[in-house]
Design a protein around this motif. Structure first.
Motif, PDB file in Angstrom:
ATOM      1  N   PHE A   7     -29.109 -16.543  -6.227  1.00  0.00           N
ATOM      2  CA  PHE A   7     -30.102 -16.072  -5.269  1.00  0.00           C
ATOM      3  C   PHE A   7     -31.504 -16.484  -5.702  1.00  0.00           C
ATOM      4  O   PHE A   7     -32.295 -16.974  -4.886  1.00  0.00           O
ATOM      5  CB  PHE A   7     -30.004 -14.546  -5.126  1.00  0.00           C
ATOM      6  N   ALA A   8     -31.819 -16.344  -6.980  1.00  0.00           N
ATOM      7  CA  ALA A   8     -33.137 -16.728  -7.493  1.00  0.00           C
ATOM      8  C   ALA A   8     -33.350 -18.234  -7.360  1.00  0.00           C
ATOM      9  O   ALA A   8     -34.444 -18.681  -7.006  1.00  0.00           O
ATOM     10  CB  ALA A   8     -33.291 -16.302  -8.950  1.00  0.00           C
ATOM     11  N   MET A   9     -32.296 -19.017  -7.614  1.00  0.00           N
ATOM     12  CA  MET A   9     -32.407 -20.470  -7.496  1.00  0.00           C
ATOM     13  C   MET A   9     -32.679 -20.871  -6.047  1.00  0.00           C
ATOM     14  O   MET A   9     -33.493 -21.765  -5.788  1.00  0.00           O
ATOM     15  CB  MET A   9     -31.124 -21.130  -7.994  1.00  0.00           C
ATOM     16  N   VAL A  10     -32.043 -20.189  -5.095  1.00  0.00           N
ATOM     17  CA  VAL A  10     -32.262 -20.493  -3.682  1.00  0.00           C
ATOM     18  C   VAL A  10     -33.683 -20.105  -3.279  1.00  0.00           C
ATOM     19  O   VAL A  10     -34.363 -20.858  -2.561  1.00  0.00           O
ATOM     20  CB  VAL A  10     -31.207 -19.785  -2.803  1.00  0.00           C
ATOM     21  N   ILE A  11     -34.170 -18.953  -3.743  1.00  0.00           N
ATOM     22  CA  ILE A  11     -35.524 -18.512  -3.414  1.00  0.00           C
ATOM     23  C   ILE A  11     -36.558 -19.471  -4.007  1.00  0.00           C
ATOM     24  O   ILE A  11     -37.493 -19.897  -3.318  1.00  0.00           O
ATOM     25  CB  ILE A  11     -35.772 -17.071  -3.914  1.00  0.00           C
TER      26      ILE A  11
END
Length: 85
Positions: A7-11
């Protein structure tokens, strides 16, 4: 890999792709394209910057900064390829 890290990588990828699209004036690829450009840019920056000895630290803002610079480099290369074809 945990869900939080994905999720952090996508954000970070989406934010970096959006920023690089704004910096490059019209080189945006939409939401999904910006996420892909941001993630690939972050990967490229993760390979290039340590080899050059460049580091701004850790954390969210450093990740976005690195990914944005990598995405801008990627967009420059994409634009060069588009113009030559």
């Amino acid at each position: 890999m945990e869900f939080n890290s994905v999720f952090a990588m996508v954000i970070v990828g989406a934010l970096a792709g959006w920023l690089s699209g704004k910096l490059m004036q019209g080189s945006g690829f939409g939401l999904i394209g910006n996420i892909v450009v941001g993630i690939v840019g972050a990967f490229a920056a993760g390979l290039i910057f340590p080899a050059l000895g460049f580091s701004v630290g850790g954390g969210f803002f450093a990740s976005v900064f690195h990914a944005t610079i990598g995405a801008v480099i990627l967009l420059v290369l994409i634009n060069l390829i588009r113009k030559s074809a």
